[in-house]
Scaffold this active site. Structure first.
Site, PDB file in Angstrom:
ATOM      1  N   GLU A   1      17.746  17.392  10.802  1.00  0.00           N
ATOM      2  CA  GLU A   1      18.474  16.156  10.519  1.00  0.00           C
ATOM      3  C   GLU A   1      19.966  16.502  10.440  1.00  0.00           C
ATOM      4  O   GLU A   1      20.361  17.336   9.631  1.00  0.00           O
ATOM      5  CB  GLU A   1      18.026  15.556   9.193  1.00  0.00           C
TER       6      GLU A   1
ATOM      7  N   ARG B   1      14.919   9.865  15.436  1.00  0.00           N
ATOM      8  CA  ARG B   1      15.332   8.747  14.590  1.00  0.00           C
ATOM      9  C   ARG B   1      16.863   8.736  14.518  1.00  0.00           C
ATOM     10  O   ARG B   1      17.487   9.766  14.252  1.00  0.00           O
ATOM     11  CB  ARG B   1      14.752   8.904  13.187  1.00  0.00           C
TER      12      ARG B   1
ATOM     13  N   TYR C   1      20.033   6.641  12.680  1.00  0.00           N
ATOM     14  CA  TYR C   1      20.266   5.674  11.613  1.00  0.00           C
ATOM     15  C   TYR C   1      21.616   5.913  10.949  1.00  0.00           C
ATOM     16  O   TYR C   1      22.260   6.960  11.156  1.00  0.00           O
ATOM     17  CB  TYR C   1      19.148   5.714  10.570  1.00  0.00           C
TER      18      TYR C   1
ATOM     19  N   ASP D   1      23.308   6.558   7.556  1.00  0.00           N
ATOM     20  CA  ASP D   1      22.919   7.066   6.250  1.00  0.00           C
ATOM     21  C   ASP D   1      23.933   6.645   5.186  1.00  0.00           C
ATOM     22  O   ASP D   1      25.000   6.094   5.485  1.00  0.00           O
ATOM     23  CB  ASP D   1      22.798   8.591   6.308  1.00  0.00           C
TER      24      ASP D   1
ATOM     25  N   TRP E   1       7.445   7.844  11.708  1.00  0.00           N
ATOM     26  CA  TRP E   1       7.013   9.178  12.126  1.00  0.00           C
ATOM     27  C   TRP E   1       5.513   9.229  12.417  1.00  0.00           C
ATOM     28  O   TRP E   1       5.064  10.005  13.261  1.00  0.00           O
ATOM     29  CB  TRP E   1       7.363  10.213  11.058  1.00  0.00           C
TER      30      TRP E   1
END
EC number: 6.3.1.19
Length: 472
Positions: free
Chosen positions: A14, A59, A61, A63, A431
């Protein structure tokens, strides 16, 4: 010997990006929130959300703190993961370029900057988190205790480096790791409040009877492909050895977190670490002993998942970096290790400026190193000129931009998302779950991240076609 399923290991990364916008002469500055809205406008317009899964299985996005973030799809080998991590840079840079076009359309002369680093100009930290799937039979706290000595010293081989400010009794100067000053516990279920090295929150994103997800928070974001490969590859080897029951030296410490900041400020690796069993060991000795065990392990590990030949490249770079630290001759790694590359750059500027580490120009060089924009960021410029080594290729990275890993569950997610987008059918994904929303909701739950083929998903894809036909 490890069981085959964990010789082939699922891993993901990530990456949170720092974001800023610079207005033209006389223009007003944009806040991070404002520029983030421009950045994610195409995503929100298309999906009515700033949190989506993409056709390559990852993914994307927004944050907390207005940080764009990409969590890679599930990967089962090192270079595959690197390709998808680097593809994340391509994705967010494309969004930044579109944001600049939208700013221009609104008559705002603004340039959007995305930085793959871990500390902003006022000291706020954001992360690069690694995720390693491990067996449920291994208690995570016990595993963490075995790993902590390696983790707190790992910065010697894969830190991104930074100009450290005066803090906590430390003078301004070069720091090997950007995250070392930002973590406060060894093992904890918290993430932002305590910032542990290893997070124990139990979210396997799979069959909880079989799997755990080890969430590592201490690592720096790497610009260098080779440093990234060393960071993840060395950790994969240590995890394999622990699960295989390989006898590793006992370096359990009284207070591992108490040493991490000192290690970050000692490029010799000579920081003394107090052992629970009595006596001391240096940070460099911890890494050397772990490397010796990993070198031996390569002779017997199952050649599955990340190929052993690829891990030999990891061990070669690991060996050369520890030799460089021991001898303080970094000439054999000065195109491969992030903190070494950056230190050389900063030292050249210091010689020109004739200044100490507090000069603002050095902070600017430090930040520009992490600008991901080709042709503008310092590291991308070094790489384009052949002054930084590569591990993969642009072709492989751009293939990963739109294609999910073929060997994991991500393949199924990517197929599902791509087909739904082509047909214009509303779906929901996470997921584990793939869901067609209408006319009647249908869900497939994918609990095994190692499985890239599933007849239930074939049936769901057929239902997608039916749903598209029903919509006209």
């Amino acid at each position: 010997m490890t069981s085959p399923v964990f010789a082939r290991r699922i891993v993901g990364v990530e990456t949170e990006y720092g974001i800023t916008a610079v207005a033209g002469e006389g223009g007003s500055s944009l806040t991070p929130d404002e520029i983030a809205r421009y950045l994610f406008r195409p995503i929100v317009d298309r999906y009515a959300s700033s949190n989506i899964f993409t056709r390559n299985g990852s993914r994307l996005y927004l944050d907390v703190g207005s940080h764009p973030e990409i969590a890679t799809a599930e990967c089962d080998s090192l270079t595959q993961l690197l390709n998808h991590e680097q593809a994340g840079d391509v994705v967010v840079d494309e969004l930044a370029r579109r944001a600049e076009e939208a700013l221009a359309a609104d008559r705002i002369d603004g340039r959007v900057y995305l930085f793959k680093n871990n500390v902003d100009s006022v000291g706020n930290s954001y992360g690069c988190h690694e995720n390693y799937l491990v067996s449920r039979h291994l208690p995570l706290r016990n595993l963490g205790k075995q790993l902590l000595p390696f983790m707190i010293t790992r910065q010697l081989i894969c830190g991104a480096g930074m100009v450290g400010r005066a803090t906590g009794g430390y003078q301004p100067g070069f720091v090997i790791s950007q995250r070392a000053d930002q973590v406060w516990e060894g093992i904890s279920s918290a993430t932002t409040r305590a910032r542990p090295i290893i997070n124990t929150r139990d979210e396997p994103h799979g069959d909880s009877q079989r799997f755990r997800r080890m969430h590592v928070i201490v690592g720096d974001s790497n610009m260098s492909e080779t440093t990234f490969a060393l960071k993840v590859g060395a950790t994969l080897l240590v995890l394999e050895m622990v699960e295989a029951g390989v006898a590793l030296p006992d370096f359990e410490m009284h207070n591992p977190i108490g040493h991490i900041r000192d290690i970050a400020r000692d490029m010799t690796g000579g920081t003394l670490l107090d052992l629970k069993a009595g006596g001391t060991v240096t940070a460099l000795e911890v890494q050397e002993a772990t490397l010796a065990a990993a070198t031996q392990w390569l002779e017997e590990r199952p050649d599955e998942g990340t190929p052993t030949a690829e891990l030999r490249r990891v061990v070669d770079l690991w060996t050369r970096q520890l030799e460089a630290i021991r001898t303080q001759d970094f000439s054999r790694v000065d195109r491969e290790i992030d903190w070494v590359i950056k230190l050389n750059l900063l030292n050249r500027y210091r010689e020109r400026l004739g200044e100490d580490w507090g000069h603002p120009k050095l902070a600017q060089v430090d930040l520009t190193y992490h600008d991901i924009r080709p042709g503008r960021g310092l590291f991308p410029l070094l790489e384009s000129r052949g002054l930084a080594e590569r591990w993969t290729t642009d072709e492989a990275i751009h293939a990963a931009r739109d294609t999910a890993p073929e060997t994991t569950r991500a393949r199924l997610r990517g197929q599902f998302i791509a087909r739904a987008e082509e047909l214009g059918v509303p779906v929901t994904t996470d997921w584990v779950n793939l869901k067609v929303n209408e006319p009647e909701p249908r869900v497939v739950e994918l609990l095994d991240p190692f499985v890239p083929v599933d007849a239930r998903v074939d049936e769901l894809l057929a239902y997608l076609e039916e749903s598209a036909a029903a919509r006209g």
